[in-house]
Design a protein around this motif. Structure first.
Motif, PDB file in Angstrom:
ATOM      1  N   THR A 131       0.794  -1.231   0.000  1.00 32.11           N
ATOM      2  CA  THR A 131       0.000   0.000   0.000  1.00 32.11           C
ATOM      3  C   THR A 131       0.826   1.281   0.000  1.00 32.11           C
ATOM      4  O   THR A 131       0.282   2.347  -0.222  1.00 32.11           O
ATOM      5  CB  THR A 131      -0.951   0.039   1.219  1.00 32.11           C
TER       6      THR A 131
ATOM      7  N   GLY B 162       3.484   1.964   2.597  1.00 32.94           N
ATOM      8  CA  GLY B 162       4.196   2.213   3.850  1.00 32.94           C
ATOM      9  C   GLY B 162       5.622   1.693   3.852  1.00 32.94           C
ATOM     10  O   GLY B 162       6.565   2.426   4.144  1.00 32.94           O
ATOM     11  N   ARG B 163       5.789   0.422   3.532  1.00 32.22           N
ATOM     12  CA  ARG B 163       7.134  -0.163   3.511  1.00 32.22           C
ATOM     13  C   ARG B 163       7.989   0.458   2.421  1.00 32.22           C
ATOM     14  O   ARG B 163       9.184   0.693   2.601  1.00 32.22           O
ATOM     15  CB  ARG B 163       7.063  -1.684   3.320  1.00 32.22           C
TER      16      ARG B 163
ATOM     17  N   ARG C  92       9.464   3.713   3.581  1.00 27.22           N
ATOM     18  CA  ARG C  92      10.635   3.506   4.448  1.00 27.22           C
ATOM     19  C   ARG C  92      11.853   3.106   3.622  1.00 27.22           C
ATOM     20  O   ARG C  92      12.970   3.569   3.867  1.00 27.22           O
ATOM     21  CB  ARG C  92      10.319   2.453   5.517  1.00 27.22           C
TER      22      ARG C  92
ATOM     23  N   ASN D  79       8.894   6.596  -4.101  1.00 24.16           N
ATOM     24  CA  ASN D  79       7.880   5.767  -3.469  1.00 24.16           C
ATOM     25  C   ASN D  79       6.646   5.713  -4.371  1.00 24.16           C
ATOM     26  O   ASN D  79       6.165   6.749  -4.821  1.00 24.16           O
ATOM     27  CB  ASN D  79       7.507   6.355  -2.100  1.00 24.16           C
TER      28      ASN D  79
END
Length: 106
Positions: free
Chosen positions: A60, A62-63, A66, A80
């Motif tokens: 989605t 989030g990872r 990061r 991203n």
């Protein structure tokens, strides 16, 4: 600081880096995506070319955020992909799965 782009902003033929876990990756991924799970990225970063623009994707976003932050902080070019693989599937972008199965996102 990394930039976030939509799935429609990912150029055709771009280097896509999928940072999801193995089981997620085998079920369905952007066609041609390279796979390095987020937890392995610090140990495997040298496998990537610092001169390549990587479009980092997860389920989605989030990872992948990061991962992109980690990469950019170390001199790599990373974007991203907002909405991750779910958005990729919804946008009907090319996908593949192991064993010729119908690609899906877990």
């Amino acid at each position: 600081m990394f930039e976030t782009v939509t799935v429609n902003d990912v150029p055709e033929g771009a280097a896509i880096l999928d940072v999801r876990e193995d089981d997620e990756f085998t079920l369905g991924r952007a066609a041609g995506a390279r796979h390095i799970p987020l937890g392995q990225l610090p140990d495997r970063l040298e496998e990537l070319d610092p001169d390549t623009d990587y479009y980092v994707i997860c389920r989605t976003g989030g990872r992948s955020a990061r991962a992109a932050d980690f990469m950019v902080a170390r001199g790599y070019s990373a974007f991203n992909v907002a909405g991750g693989s779910g958005a990729w599937l919804e946008a009907e972008k090319p996908m593949e799965a192991d064993g010729g199965a119908e690609p899906r996102v877990k």
